[in-house]
Design a protein around this motif. Structure first.
Motif, PDB file in Angstrom:
ATOM      1  N   VAL A 116       0.806  -1.217   0.000  1.00 26.36           N
ATOM      2  CA  VAL A 116       0.000   0.000   0.000  1.00 26.36           C
ATOM      3  C   VAL A 116       0.843   1.273   0.000  1.00 26.36           C
ATOM      4  N   ASP A 117       1.991   1.280   0.662  1.00 25.52           N
ATOM      5  CA  ASP A 117       2.798   2.500   0.689  1.00 25.52           C
ATOM      6  C   ASP A 117       3.240   2.901  -0.717  1.00 25.52           C
ATOM      7  N   GLN A 118       3.662   1.921  -1.494  1.00 27.69           N
ATOM      8  CA  GLN A 118       4.095   2.228  -2.850  1.00 27.69           C
ATOM      9  C   GLN A 118       2.919   2.645  -3.721  1.00 27.69           C
ATOM     10  N   VAL A 119       1.754   2.053  -3.470  1.00 27.18           N
ATOM     11  CA  VAL A 119       0.557   2.460  -4.206  1.00 27.18           C
ATOM     12  C   VAL A 119       0.175   3.894  -3.856  1.00 27.18           C
ATOM     13  N   LEU A 120       0.235   4.237  -2.573  1.00 25.49           N
ATOM     14  CA  LEU A 120      -0.114   5.593  -2.156  1.00 25.49           C
ATOM     15  C   LEU A 120       0.826   6.611  -2.791  1.00 25.49           C
ATOM     16  N   GLU A 121       2.092   6.264  -2.914  1.00 22.22           N
ATOM     17  CA  GLU A 121       3.016   7.151  -3.611  1.00 22.22           C
ATOM     18  C   GLU A 121       2.622   7.303  -5.071  1.00 22.22           C
ATOM     19  N   SER A 122       2.248   6.176  -5.684  1.00 19.83           N
ATOM     20  CA  SER A 122       1.944   6.184  -7.111  1.00 19.83           C
ATOM     21  C   SER A 122       0.693   6.988  -7.446  1.00 19.83           C
ATOM     22  N   ILE A 123      -0.292   6.977  -6.543  1.00 19.05           N
ATOM     23  CA  ILE A 123      -1.545   7.680  -6.834  1.00 19.05           C
ATOM     24  C   ILE A 123      -1.539   9.120  -6.328  1.00 19.05           C
ATOM     25  N   THR A 126      -3.336  12.137  -8.113  1.00 20.59           N
ATOM     26  CA  THR A 126      -4.423  11.689  -8.991  1.00 20.59           C
ATOM     27  C   THR A 126      -5.791  12.063  -8.447  1.00 20.59           C
ATOM     28  N   GLY A 127      -5.847  12.520  -7.183  1.00 19.33           N
ATOM     29  CA  GLY A 127      -7.138  12.880  -6.599  1.00 19.33           C
ATOM     30  C   GLY A 127      -7.822  11.751  -5.873  1.00 19.33           C
ATOM     31  N   VAL A 128      -7.166  10.587  -5.736  1.00 17.11           N
ATOM     32  CA  VAL A 128      -7.770   9.478  -5.004  1.00 17.11           C
ATOM     33  C   VAL A 128      -7.625   9.740  -3.508  1.00 17.11           C
ATOM     34  N   PHE A 129      -8.728   9.651  -2.781  1.00 14.14           N
ATOM     35  CA  PHE A 129      -8.745   9.896  -1.339  1.00 14.14           C
ATOM     36  C   PHE A 129      -8.484   8.579  -0.622  1.00 14.14           C
ATOM     37  N   HIS A 187       1.070  12.647   2.043  1.00 12.26           N
ATOM     38  CA  HIS A 187       2.326  11.908   2.074  1.00 12.26           C
ATOM     39  C   HIS A 187       3.452  12.775   1.533  1.00 12.26           C
ATOM     40  N   ASP A 188       4.521  12.933   2.347  1.00 17.06           N
ATOM     41  CA  ASP A 188       5.646  13.684   1.836  1.00 17.06           C
ATOM     42  C   ASP A 188       6.641  12.743   1.171  1.00 17.06           C
ATOM     43  N   GLU A 189       7.766  13.319   0.719  1.00 16.44           N
ATOM     44  CA  GLU A 189       8.698  12.543  -0.071  1.00 16.44           C
ATOM     45  C   GLU A 189       9.439  11.499   0.751  1.00 16.44           C
ATOM     46  N   HIS A 190       9.345  11.570   2.086  1.00 20.58           N
ATOM     47  CA  HIS A 190      10.053  10.620   2.930  1.00 20.58           C
ATOM     48  C   HIS A 190       9.144   9.508   3.448  1.00 20.58           C
TER      49      HIS A 190
END
Length: 378
Positions: A116-123, A126-129, A187-190
């Motif tokens: 999920v962390d990598q998915v959250l970075e990827s989206i 995109t506007g997905v909550f 989510h920030d860059e870290h």
């Protein structure tokens, strides 16, 4: 090899998202919880009434809780197909395209979804909550294989348990997710530097199986309610009414567990993997897991011997196994000590049979209660 495959998958996901993110006509909801002016920001009441949120959920309990709260105001789709064990699943590029096209993603958190962390970075952008259902819940350390339980009722949960409090603090360092308000996933860059954590099948020592305590399930439902209300504030009252109705059922289920287990003759039970720590803590029981936090984790010979010794010393007559994974280990131990086997379902996914029988979270939890009550009173 798994890490190599994952890298290839993530490269594919990035390509999919760069395409899927362009020209999307969906309602746009930011991670900060502010709904922007898009399709679901209707210009008249009739349009608002017919606009449904598009919601993706990470695995079955999140699907069921979200479906109950959303009612007919959202199209809720579960990412994992029936019969697939949640620990084994990772999103494909097609799944990622579906997530990026949704308005809301609901996930458990606490390390359950290794992807999920990598998915959250990827989206991001995109506007997905994103709604983390375990936010604000005290996350326990995962149960190891030591069965020295000390005094009755001591479940080995010491000062290292993770109290999220109101900020959703997951015990990570200063680069961890800054969740802000409830349901807010900025989510920030870290935020997602997990390269060395081995996220697949490894919960980082935390126990994510929050939903298996009906009392904790209530908190997850309330988190989902709060998140959906931010994603579609025009439906806040309806979400609350739906959540209230479902919470009443969960509270009745919680009472059944308390009444059904409070006078049990024994307090310890042996289960296939360490999924029932929250349930055990809530109702004064002690789980003795054969394997660790992941059901496909094979116990060593010494761990098997330890469980067998515990079972003999405590005259355990039932060894619990679960659906969706092999029962071989549980059956081996049961055969060794002359015990029977029974199902204790972690509800990480439904089987085709569950679906055919119209079983849902509450129905399966009642089956779990019956199985526990019988085993603890033998």
């Amino acid at each position: 090899m798994k890490r190599f495959k994952r890298v290839l998958t993530l490269l594919s996901l990035s390509a999919v998202l760069s395409i899927a993110g362009c020209g999307s006509g969906n309602s746009t909801v930011t991670h900060e919880g502010n709904v922007s002016s898009a399709n679901n920001q209707a210009t008249d009441a009739s349009t608002t009434e017919t606009t449904k949120l598009k919601v993706k959920t990470s695995f079955y309990p999140m699907y069921e809780f979200t479906r109950q709260v959303a009612g007919d105001l959202a199209d809720v789709e579960n990412l994992i197909p029936p019969g697939i064990e949640a620990h084994d699943w990772e999103p494909t590029p097609q799944d990622m395209a579906g997530i990026s096209d949704a308005d809301v993603l609901v996930y458990n958190g606490a390390g359950m979804e290794g992807w999920v962390d990598q998915v959250l970075e990827s989206i991001q952008g995109t506007g997905v909550f994103a709604i983390e259902a375990s936010k604000g819940i005290e996350i326990m350390e995962g149960t190891g294989h030591s069965h020295d339980h000390g005094e009755e009722g001591d479940h080995g949960h010491d000062e290292h348990a993770h109290d999220h409090g109101e900020e959703g603090d997951h015990g990570h360092d200063e680069h961890a997710h800054d969740h802000g308000e409830e349901g807010d996933h900025s989510h920030d860059e870290h935020a997602h530097d997990h390269e060395d954590e081995g996220h697949h099948h490894d919960h980082g020592g935390l126990d994510p199986h929050v939903w298996l305590s009906p009392a904790m399930a209530v908190k997850q439902v309330r988190n989902i309610e709060a998140g959906l209300a931010k994603a579609a504030p025009e439906h806040q009252e309806a979400f609350k009414a739906n959540a209230d109705a479902y919470v009443s059922k969960l509270e009745a289920l919680d009472k059944k567990f308390r009444d059904g287990l409070k006078n049990a003759k024994r307090k310890d039970f042996i289960t296939q993997h360490a999924a029932f720590g929250y349930l055990a803590r809530e109702y004064g029981l002690t789980q003795v897991p054969i394997a660790g936090l992941s059901p496909d984790q094979e116990p060593s010979a010494s761990q098997m011997a330890e469980v067998i010794e515990f079972a003999k010393e405590h005259n355990v007559k039932t060894i619990f196994f679960e659906t969706l994974v092999s029962s071989n280990v549980a059956e081996t131990i049961a055969s060794e000590i002359g015990a029977s086997t029974s199902v204790l379902n972690p509800i990480e996914g439904l089987t085709e049979e569950d679906i055919a029988d119209n079983h849902d979270y509450i129905a399966i939890m009642r089956q779990n209660l019956d199985a526990l009550a019988q085993a603890l009173n033998e």
